[in-house]
Design an enzyme around this catalytic site. Sequence first.
Site, PDB file in Angstrom:
ATOM      1  N   LYS A  83      45.893 -45.522 -20.130  1.00 33.32           N
ATOM      2  CA  LYS A  83      46.522 -46.242 -21.441  1.00 33.32           C
ATOM      3  C   LYS A  83      46.623 -45.395 -22.590  1.00 33.32           C
ATOM      4  O   LYS A  83      47.463 -45.764 -23.514  1.00 33.32           O
ATOM      5  CB  LYS A  83      45.536 -47.664 -21.641  1.00 33.32           C
ATOM      6  CG  LYS A  83      45.639 -48.546 -20.538  1.00 33.32           C
ATOM      7  CD  LYS A  83      44.687 -49.559 -20.884  1.00 33.32           C
ATOM      8  CE  LYS A  83      44.691 -50.759 -19.614  1.00 33.32           C
ATOM      9  NZ  LYS A  83      43.609 -51.896 -20.216  1.00 33.32           N
ATOM     10  N   PHE A 124      38.789 -33.674 -19.565  1.00 34.56           N
ATOM     11  CA  PHE A 124      37.653 -32.718 -19.588  1.00 34.56           C
ATOM     12  C   PHE A 124      36.671 -33.479 -18.626  1.00 34.56           C
ATOM     13  O   PHE A 124      36.139 -33.025 -17.785  1.00 34.56           O
ATOM     14  CB  PHE A 124      37.213 -32.106 -20.624  1.00 34.56           C
ATOM     15  CG  PHE A 124      35.737 -31.532 -20.641  1.00 34.56           C
ATOM     16  CD1 PHE A 124      35.456 -30.642 -19.491  1.00 34.56           C
ATOM     17  CD2 PHE A 124      35.116 -31.864 -21.627  1.00 34.56           C
ATOM     18  CE1 PHE A 124      33.948 -30.279 -19.495  1.00 34.56           C
ATOM     19  CE2 PHE A 124      33.921 -31.286 -21.690  1.00 34.56           C
ATOM     20  CZ  PHE A 124      33.215 -30.640 -20.674  1.00 34.56           C
ATOM     21  N   ASP A 129      33.678 -35.600 -13.851  1.00 35.79           N
ATOM     22  CA  ASP A 129      33.075 -36.888 -13.571  1.00 35.79           C
ATOM     23  C   ASP A 129      33.483 -37.169 -12.059  1.00 35.79           C
ATOM     24  O   ASP A 129      32.432 -37.482 -11.144  1.00 35.79           O
ATOM     25  CB  ASP A 129      33.398 -37.952 -14.232  1.00 35.79           C
ATOM     26  CG  ASP A 129      32.372 -39.195 -14.111  1.00 35.79           C
ATOM     27  OD1 ASP A 129      31.081 -38.918 -14.133  1.00 35.79           O
ATOM     28  OD2 ASP A 129      32.948 -39.977 -13.864  1.00 35.79           O
ATOM     29  N   ASP A 133      30.948 -37.417  -8.656  1.00 37.15           N
ATOM     30  CA  ASP A 133      30.828 -38.912  -8.283  1.00 37.15           C
ATOM     31  C   ASP A 133      31.384 -38.998  -6.896  1.00 37.15           C
ATOM     32  O   ASP A 133      31.261 -39.671  -6.209  1.00 37.15           O
ATOM     33  CB  ASP A 133      31.543 -40.161  -9.001  1.00 37.15           C
ATOM     34  CG  ASP A 133      31.004 -40.358 -10.418  1.00 37.15           C
ATOM     35  OD1 ASP A 133      29.728 -40.037 -10.372  1.00 37.15           O
ATOM     36  OD2 ASP A 133      31.469 -40.847 -11.380  1.00 37.15           O
ATOM     37  N   ARG A 138      42.224 -40.890  -8.663  1.00 39.24           N
ATOM     38  CA  ARG A 138      41.898 -41.349 -10.240  1.00 39.24           C
ATOM     39  C   ARG A 138      43.509 -41.677 -10.829  1.00 39.24           C
ATOM     40  O   ARG A 138      44.519 -40.894 -10.511  1.00 39.24           O
ATOM     41  CB  ARG A 138      41.588 -40.085 -10.836  1.00 39.24           C
ATOM     42  CG  ARG A 138      41.789 -40.040 -12.465  1.00 39.24           C
ATOM     43  CD  ARG A 138      40.681 -40.805 -13.076  1.00 39.24           C
ATOM     44  NE  ARG A 138      39.407 -40.542 -12.850  1.00 39.24           N
ATOM     45  CZ  ARG A 138      38.359 -41.238 -13.692  1.00 39.24           C
ATOM     46  NH1 ARG A 138      38.549 -42.348 -14.292  1.00 39.24           N
ATOM     47  NH2 ARG A 138      36.991 -40.794 -13.179  1.00 39.24           N
ATOM     48  N   ASP A 200      23.004 -41.044 -16.879  1.00 38.17           N
ATOM     49  CA  ASP A 200      23.703 -41.745 -15.853  1.00 38.17           C
ATOM     50  C   ASP A 200      23.567 -41.249 -14.397  1.00 38.17           C
ATOM     51  O   ASP A 200      23.318 -41.859 -13.481  1.00 38.17           O
ATOM     52  CB  ASP A 200      25.264 -41.818 -16.025  1.00 38.17           C
ATOM     53  CG  ASP A 200      25.845 -43.020 -15.352  1.00 38.17           C
ATOM     54  OD1 ASP A 200      25.126 -44.056 -14.991  1.00 38.17           O
ATOM     55  OD2 ASP A 200      26.918 -42.919 -15.008  1.00 38.17           O
ATOM     56  N   LYS A 232      27.606 -42.106 -23.170  1.00 33.30           N
ATOM     57  CA  LYS A 232      28.218 -41.456 -22.189  1.00 33.30           C
ATOM     58  C   LYS A 232      29.854 -42.143 -22.634  1.00 33.30           C
ATOM     59  O   LYS A 232      30.773 -41.568 -22.493  1.00 33.30           O
ATOM     60  CB  LYS A 232      28.081 -42.167 -20.907  1.00 33.30           C
ATOM     61  CG  LYS A 232      28.933 -41.593 -19.801  1.00 33.30           C
ATOM     62  CD  LYS A 232      28.815 -42.198 -18.445  1.00 33.30           C
ATOM     63  CE  LYS A 232      29.723 -41.969 -17.383  1.00 33.30           C
ATOM     64  NZ  LYS A 232      29.381 -42.310 -15.991  1.00 33.30           N
ATOM     65  N   PHE A 271      31.957 -53.767 -25.159  1.00 36.55           N
ATOM     66  CA  PHE A 271      33.200 -53.274 -24.226  1.00 36.55           C
ATOM     67  C   PHE A 271      32.431 -53.092 -22.883  1.00 36.55           C
ATOM     68  O   PHE A 271      32.939 -53.710 -21.766  1.00 36.55           O
ATOM     69  CB  PHE A 271      33.913 -52.278 -24.601  1.00 36.55           C
ATOM     70  CG  PHE A 271      35.075 -51.713 -23.852  1.00 36.55           C
ATOM     71  CD1 PHE A 271      36.110 -52.605 -23.978  1.00 36.55           C
ATOM     72  CD2 PHE A 271      34.956 -50.828 -22.710  1.00 36.55           C
ATOM     73  CE1 PHE A 271      37.514 -52.205 -23.071  1.00 36.55           C
ATOM     74  CE2 PHE A 271      35.922 -50.563 -22.051  1.00 36.55           C
ATOM     75  CZ  PHE A 271      37.343 -51.249 -22.342  1.00 36.55           C
ATOM     76  N   ASP A 275      32.652 -55.156 -19.130  1.00 34.23           N
ATOM     77  CA  ASP A 275      33.173 -54.858 -17.978  1.00 34.23           C
ATOM     78  C   ASP A 275      32.115 -54.900 -16.840  1.00 34.23           C
ATOM     79  O   ASP A 275      32.690 -55.128 -15.782  1.00 34.23           O
ATOM     80  CB  ASP A 275      33.095 -53.062 -18.194  1.00 34.23           C
ATOM     81  CG  ASP A 275      34.409 -52.328 -18.300  1.00 34.23           C
ATOM     82  OD1 ASP A 275      35.695 -53.317 -18.228  1.00 34.23           O
ATOM     83  OD2 ASP A 275      34.698 -51.341 -18.068  1.00 34.23           O
ATOM     84  N   ASP A 276      30.841 -54.891 -17.317  1.00 37.54           N
ATOM     85  CA  ASP A 276      30.074 -55.182 -16.004  1.00 37.54           C
ATOM     86  C   ASP A 276      29.953 -56.570 -15.860  1.00 37.54           C
ATOM     87  O   ASP A 276      29.727 -57.082 -14.506  1.00 37.54           O
ATOM     88  CB  ASP A 276      28.386 -54.815 -16.713  1.00 37.54           C
ATOM     89  CG  ASP A 276      28.177 -53.410 -17.022  1.00 37.54           C
ATOM     90  OD1 ASP A 276      29.258 -52.496 -16.554  1.00 37.54           O
ATOM     91  OD2 ASP A 276      27.244 -52.983 -17.692  1.00 37.54           O
TER      92      ASP A 276
END
Length: 387
Positions: A83, A124, A129, A133, A138, A200, A232, A271, A275-276
């Site tokens: 976005k 970056f 990440d 992960d 992506r 995290d 984060k 925010f 999301d959670d």
Amino acid sequence: MRKCFQQLLIPRRSLPMATQVSLNSSLPPDPPKCTPPSDRSSFMSMFPTLATSLSCDPTTTDLHPHLSAHISSLLHYTVPGGKMNRGLSVPATYQLLVPPSTTTTHELQLANTLGWTVELLQAFFLVADDIMDGSITRRGQPCWYKKQDIGLGAFNDSIILETCVYSIIRNYFRSEPYYLDLLENMLEVTKFTTYGQSLDTLSAHNFTQVKGQPNSLDSFDMSRYSAIVKYKTSYYSFYLPVSLAMNIAGIKDPELFKGAKTILLEMGHYFQVTDDFLDCFGDPEVTGKVGTDIQDGKCSWIVVKALEIASDEQKKILALHYGSQKTEDVEVVKELYNKLDLIEKYKAYETQFYADILEHIEKVCAGNAIPKEVFTTFLNRIYKRTS
């Protein structure tokens, strides 16, 4: 001015081919041209020129035949996607801070250019990440490190993306009075974000070592959760774009930055909480994805809140079933969430957040040094969202 923020969600447009620019001058280059007012199309139109200048670093001309094509591919593949809200928020906020009658085309171009440093920083973080992960895709395409000719060399490429942030700041802002402010701001937020990523990663690793055991969720508390979100995500996604715009608008008052930080970090926290919540209780037809936080054993607001109010027996049930890929385990966790009335707990949090944030906005903007719209436009985008 509100139109600027509404245009942040315009669908992505295709990028024109990069054009060559002169890189031999010792003077700061003019920022790539864009047509005011700042919107997504004019912002995106600047990227090819920036990518070309970054791919052909004038300080390493001997590397151009060997490396320029790779850096150009890296930039075009990893940066102009999504976005772009973070980058676009820099020029949009700048236009709210500086009266239109005193804003020049050159200054608006600089604000757009600075917005791209935020998108480069985002790239970056995401490239690194994805490696950590083990992600596969992506933004609808294979992760950069998953490309056949890239592999784990992508980690070094992520560092190249970070250096591009400072190349742009040096090339375009070195002669500006706020140059040092930009550097210190970017360096601090980058440091904070790496701290958040580390926390995290460590939390996820520690959970996998004890998953399914009675004590597996002992480290999941609101203090840890809030720290992960703050460092984060909130700093670079919410605070950084606005603080950079404040830097180039000439704002110096530390109290204004402090107030803005309080508001924007609270928004970042809300925010992520949303999301959670949507990951567990959202409609996949609306959110566009099926939530997996339970299966992945995430330290989410939902499980942390559940642990705060659950009985000892309910905590044991969560610990035994949380983080499992088995459908029956996921159903046990969701059933317990419903018993704990977590939907209502979220609604109560959301209501209190909204009241508190409006109060903070009124306080920070009381002297009119920062227009309320700087914050309310962010708030309007995220409050009571369903996706």
